[in-house]
Scaffold this active site. Structure first.
Site: not given
Ligand code: 5GP
Ligand code: ZN
Length: 149
Positions: A115, A113
């Site tokens: 951001h 993903h």
């Molecule tokens: P990572 O750290 O894997 O790059 O980012 C994961 C992101 O997913 C985090 O910014 C977190 O806030 C978001 N996130 C985690 N669980 C959920 C969810 O259930 N719904 C949404 N909309 N975002 C989520």
């Protein structure tokens, strides 16, 4: 139910267990921003700034280190389109595109993903602090990376 098993470095998980695959399928609610045949975008539940959007390919992959070139190429134009829309939509002054790959780099959800983070003048967020190379280190590092290409 047919569960597709995906083999990762030393571990297995089912795509059915993936939180973001569940969001794509509508099994877990999220504030959807965009959807097409190959991609899906929704608001991050804990935004760095309001409008912080997550864009993902619908096809499951662990992260940018494993995504197929085909899937990556399909999402690139969407990343651009959404970046413009997010910036205009929240009247941001700039945008950070951020990808965490593997846990030491901050990845918590193991479905590729992007951001898309709106930035505002004087929002006070500092992403990282730069270091300096030691004497002779820079050339050595560059050579090692280039040897992998
Ligand atoms: P990572 O750290 O894997 O790059 O980012 C994961 C992101 O997913 C985090 O910014 C977190 O806030 C978001 N996130 C985690 N669980 C959920 C969810 O259930 N719904 C949404 N909309 N975002 C989520
Ligand atoms: Zn997934």
């Amino acid at each position: 139910m047919l569960w597709r098993k995906v083999l990762y470095t030393g571990s297995t998980m089912t795509v059915s267990d993936c939180l973001f695959c569940k969001i794509v399928k509508g099994e877990i609610p999220a504030r959807k921003i965009y959807e097409d045949e190959h991609s899906f975008a929704f608001l991050d539940i804990n935004p760095v700034n309001p409008g912080h959007t997550l864009l993902l390919p619908k096809e499951h992959s662990r992260n940018i280190l494993e995504i197929s070139d085909e899937t990556f190429s399909k999402i690139a134009p969407v990343l651009k389109k959404l970046s413009v829309a997010v910036k205009k939509g929240v009247r941001a002054d700039g945008i950070n595109i951020h990808i965490n790959n593997e846990a030491p780099a901050g990845q918590a959800i193991f479905h590729t993903h992007f951001h898309i983070i709106p930035r505002f003048s004087n929002d006070g967020i500092r992403m990282w602090h730069g270091k300096s190379y030691k004497e002779g280190e820079e050339g050595h590092v560059a050579e090692n990376i280039m040897a992998q290409l």
